[in-house]
Write an enzyme that holds these catalytic residues in place. Structure first.
Site, PDB file in Angstrom:
ATOM      1  N   LYS A 177       0.853  -1.188   0.000  1.00  0.00           N
ATOM      2  CA  LYS A 177       0.000   0.000   0.000  1.00  0.00           C
ATOM      3  C   LYS A 177       0.885   1.231   0.000  1.00  0.00           C
ATOM      4  CE  LYS A 177       0.828   1.372   4.438  1.00  0.00           C
ATOM      5  NZ  LYS A 177       1.473   2.646   4.822  1.00  0.00           N
ATOM      6  N   ASP A 198      -1.968  -1.399  10.354  1.00  0.00           N
ATOM      7  CA  ASP A 198      -2.262  -1.492   8.926  1.00  0.00           C
ATOM      8  C   ASP A 198      -2.930  -2.801   8.530  1.00  0.00           C
ATOM      9  OD1 ASP A 198      -1.187   0.991   8.390  1.00  0.00           O
ATOM     10  OD2 ASP A 198       0.778   0.219   7.805  1.00  0.00           O
TER      11      ASP A 198
END
Length: 318
Positions: free
Chosen positions: A38, A164
């Site tokens: 990401k 995350d």
């Protein structure tokens, strides 16, 4: 497309950890799992919380730069991780190990796994490689054993592993609040070619947050979801008005990172920023040929450089 040599395979160091078992796990076929990186398209720190964590607001985007795992579940409560990439732990500190242990809550105490991990996402880059691997383990266990665990429960398990990890259960384009684990789906990013560049330096996340310079009681403006969706619908043809506030900490202390960001800006991308707490940087271009050429030049200098596209999800299981 990675443009630097050094892709690693899973035939390297191996570590086994055995825990006490209490129940059996059904025998299932090994799974092939793809776990994607990401980038943070924006990151704002709202305040420091009483528990020591920081309240953040961040727009996260999955990209198709990915690690690969082969996961074989066992019923011997033993976790074995093999990975040849330098600097990647294969013991209890690896987030894959923590994910296996965490999933015993729903799969039984005898859950074990043999995991062959092939790394392509650079470590210590702010790209969530380890978090993505952990999410891949969580989803693989749930699917392989047919557990059908409610998403909210998987998110809770994931959040205990890392901030995350809940996002990595989903991927795509999402707004993260709280520590990043409170998620809202956003208008998907439909285009753009990401050039990822990582300098040799890795930056401790704890150091970055501890050096933030703002009053602890100060609350910063919250993102307006309607406005964010409108910007995403136009980007990369339209402007990107958001930023990563952690650049203000990292750039003065790590001039090599700041210089790479300036070099990316010279290439006239649609947007360029640091991801997470660094040290990786990314620049978004409209044209793939331009992105490929920029990545090639950075790679020729011995830096990790890769071209990636937006991805709709963080994990694929095959």
């Amino acid at each position: 497309m990675a443009t630097k040599a050094g892709r690693t395979h899973a035939a390297g160091k191996t570590h086994r950890v055995r825990d006490e078992a209490a129940s059996r796990v059904p025998s299932v076929a090994p799974l092939e799992v793809i776990t994607r990186a990401k980038v943070n398209l924006s990151l704002e720190v709202i305040r420091r919380r009483p528990d020591g964590f920081h309240e953040i607001e961040t727009i996260m985007q999955s990209i198709d730069l990915a690690d690969r795992m082969r996961i074989e579940l066992t019923s011997d409560a033993e976790v074995e991780i093999a990975c040849a990439a330098p600097g990647i732990p294969t013991d209890e500190t690896n987030l894959c190990h923590r994910a296996v242990v965490a999933m015993r809550e729903v799969a039984g105490r005898s859950l074990g796994a043999r995991i062959a991990l092939e790394k392509h996402i650079p470590a210590g880059a702010g790209m969530g490689g380890g978090s993505s691997n952990a999410a891949g383990v969580i989803l693989a266990v749930d699917r392989a054993l047919g557990l059908k665990t409610p998403v909210k429960k998987l998110e809770r398990i994931a959040a205990a592993i890392g901030s995350d990890v809940p996002f990595m259960l989903h991927g795509g384009t999402m707004l993260g609040r709280g520590r990043g684990e409170i998620l809202t789906a956003l208008e998907p990013l439909k285009g753009g070619f990401f050039v990822i560049v990582k300098p040799e330096v890795s930056i401790p996340t704890a150091w970055v947050y501890s050096n933030l310079n703002f009053r602890l009681t100060q609350h910063r403006p919250r993102l307006n979801l309607r406005a964010v969706s409108a910007v995403l619908a136009r980007f990369p043809q339209g402007p990107w008005p958001y930023r990563n506030v952690l650049e203000a900490v990292v750039f003065p202390a790590y001039p090599t990172v700041a210089k790479l960001w300036e070099e990316l800006l010279i290439e006239r991308p649609c947007f360029a920023s640091m991801t997470g707490s660094g040290s990786a940087l990314f620049a978004i271009f409209n044209r793939e040929d331009q992105a490929t050429e920029v990545a090639r030049r950075f790679s020729a200098r011995g830096l990790f450089a890769s071209v990636a596209k937006p991805a709709k999800q963080a994990v694929d299981i095959r």
